[in-house]
Write an enzyme that holds these catalytic residues in place. Structure first.
Site, PDB file in Angstrom:
ATOM      1  N   PHE A  74      16.114  28.396 -14.117  1.00  0.00           N
ATOM      2  CA  PHE A  74      15.010  29.253 -13.705  1.00  0.00           C
ATOM      3  C   PHE A  74      14.936  30.414 -14.702  1.00  0.00           C
ATOM      4  CE2 PHE A  74      12.949  32.821 -11.695  1.00  0.00           C
ATOM      5  CZ  PHE A  74      11.798  32.230 -11.222  1.00  0.00           C
ATOM      6  N   ASP A  81      20.466  33.943 -20.838  1.00  0.00           N
ATOM      7  CA  ASP A  81      19.535  34.609 -19.922  1.00  0.00           C
ATOM      8  C   ASP A  81      20.362  35.309 -18.840  1.00  0.00           C
ATOM      9  OD1 ASP A  81      17.773  35.384 -17.961  1.00  0.00           O
ATOM     10  OD2 ASP A  81      16.586  33.549 -18.021  1.00  0.00           O
ATOM     11  N   LYS A  90      15.169  42.859 -14.721  1.00  0.00           N
ATOM     12  CA  LYS A  90      15.462  43.214 -13.340  1.00  0.00           C
ATOM     13  C   LYS A  90      16.190  44.553 -13.227  1.00  0.00           C
ATOM     14  CE  LYS A  90      15.110  38.533 -11.514  1.00  0.00           C
ATOM     15  NZ  LYS A  90      13.751  38.707 -10.987  1.00  0.00           N
TER      16      LYS A  90
END
Length: 423
Positions: free
Chosen positions: A162, A247, A276
């Protein structure tokens, strides 16, 4: 755990009365239906305020936040140092675009580079933008430095990944929900099983620009690879002459007990993707951080972002770097991660089939007899605890790193209660 209802003070009442909505949770949820695209299926809670590890809905019911915005709120809601940094910058300057320099960007880039042990920073806004930017940089590096023929560069990724939901990113997703109905897809990607070094090596060839993986797969259910996998990826990419892109948008910035999850294996990738928590839960901030000879392939005009590196984002991001520089949050994630793992271990065979945890991050597989992940999440909400399901009967736990041991045990007690009631 019953959700405690806070008695409103007169100050609280004045804040509430100034709210232009003044509608109930049910009314607000109904109001969204005709005017919002249905790209999310939220839990039926309408958050109006938050502080630390707690959120409050429009009726004043309080909930312990055990999701933390998918790690965007690693430092809790409205951390005083981050709010102060934002307020201070709001009074001075918020945006110049990158047409001009601003006085906050150098400090931000220096801090992020030092925090990660890398050289250069490409500031962006969202996590998906960071991934897209890294794809572009890797391809440019492959053509300019590695000598891959034009338009033939490939990037190897892992199944069940993801990395976002933009068109390019869903092109290499294996999730049917993310892909179906959104083709044609962007070429140039090879998908291999996660945690399989032999399959990865078989997929890498002279056209490979990079290997892009999550050190821990969050959306897939907090899937932690075998010890040695990340080191193996690093060794393979060095030996075959391609880039290793990690990531760390969900796994990074303290979540797993280290600044970066790759540090658990002593690995330093060529490019690290952050997002984030880098914005402190206040503004969207992301970055591609990397080696100078890799990010150095970009030239003026080849990539950009009007808001990327804006002064407000840089000020908040610098405050985040300062918080992480103390090591306090990494230590908290490690110490409280033991509390989390011990509590989940006690629930094995009592509704919990298994779990995977690192630091303050866990994927918990609930026995389907007890309900779906969505159903368990709704029942926990009724107990005053907010979590989010992922595939099937798996729920994710990722509380703010500011949570106390008492609050964490209370959340685990709520899960125990929900499971004790059975299906």
């Amino acid at each position: 755990m019953n959700a405690p209802v806070r008695t409103q003070s007169s100050a609280d009442s004045s804040v509430q009365s100034s709210d232009p909505a003044r509608r109930s949770s049910a009314e607000l949820i109904r109001a969204e239906e005709p005017v919002l695209a249905h790209n999310y299926h939220p839990l039926p809670v309408v958050v109006a305020r938050a502080e630390g590890t707690w959120v409050e809905d429009v009726e004043g019911r309080r909930y312990l936040d055990m999701l933390a915005g998918y790690s965007a709120l690693n430092f809790g809601h409205r951390h005083p140092a981050l709010i102060e940094a934002a307020h201070r910058q709001l009074d001075r300057l918020t945006l110049t675009s990158r047409a001009f320099h601003n006085d906050r960007l150098a400090e931000f880039a220096e801090g992020v580079a030092a925090l990660t042990g890398l050289d250069m920073v490409l500031p962006m806004n969202t996590g998906a933008e960071a991934v897209e930017s890294a794809v572009k940089v890797a391809r440019k590096w492959a053509y300019d430095v590695k000598g891959v023929p034009d338009d033939r560069a490939t990037i190897v990724v892992a199944a069940d990944n993801f990395h976002g939901r933009t068109t390019t990113i869903v092109s290499f997703s294996t999730d049917p929900t993310a892909r179906t109905g959104f083709g044609p897809f962007t070429p140039g990607f090879r998908v291999v099983p996660y945690n399989d070094l032999a399959a990865l090596e078989a997929a890498v060839d002279e056209t490979t620009a990079a290997v892009l993986i999550e050190p821990i797969q969050g959306e897939a259910g907090v899937i932690i690879p075998d010890q040695g996998y990340l080191a193996g990826v690093r060794e393979l990419t060095r030996r075959t002459g391609c880039l290793f892109i990690a990531d760390e948008i969900q796994s990074g910035l303290g979540r797993t007990g280290r600044t970066l999850a790759v540090e658990h294996e002593g690995v330093l990738p060529d490019l690290v993707l952050l997002g984030k928590a880098l914005g402190g839960g206040i503004v969207p901030v992301s970055a591609v951080v990397g080696r100078r000879d890799v990010l150095g392939v970009l030239r003026p005009g080849e990539h950009g972002s009007t808001f990327g590196g804006n002064p407000l984002a840089a000020a908040v991001g610098s405050a985040v770097v300062e918080l992480l520089g103390t090591g306090e949050f990494q230590r908290r994630a490690t110490e409280l991660g033991t509390v989390l793992a011990d509590g989940l271990t006690a629930l094995l065979g009592r509704g919990v089939l298994g779990f995977r945890a690192r630091g303050l991050w866990a994927g918990v597989d609930i026995d389907p007899v007890f309900g779906t992940g969505r159903g368990i999440s709704e029942r926990l909400m009724a107990e005053g605890v907010l979590v989010k399901d992922t595939h099937g009967s798996t729920i994710r736990l990722a509380p703010p790193l500011t949570i106390t041991a008492e609050e964490l045990r209370s959340a685990l007690g709520a899960l125990e209660k929900v499971l004790a009631h059975g299906a």
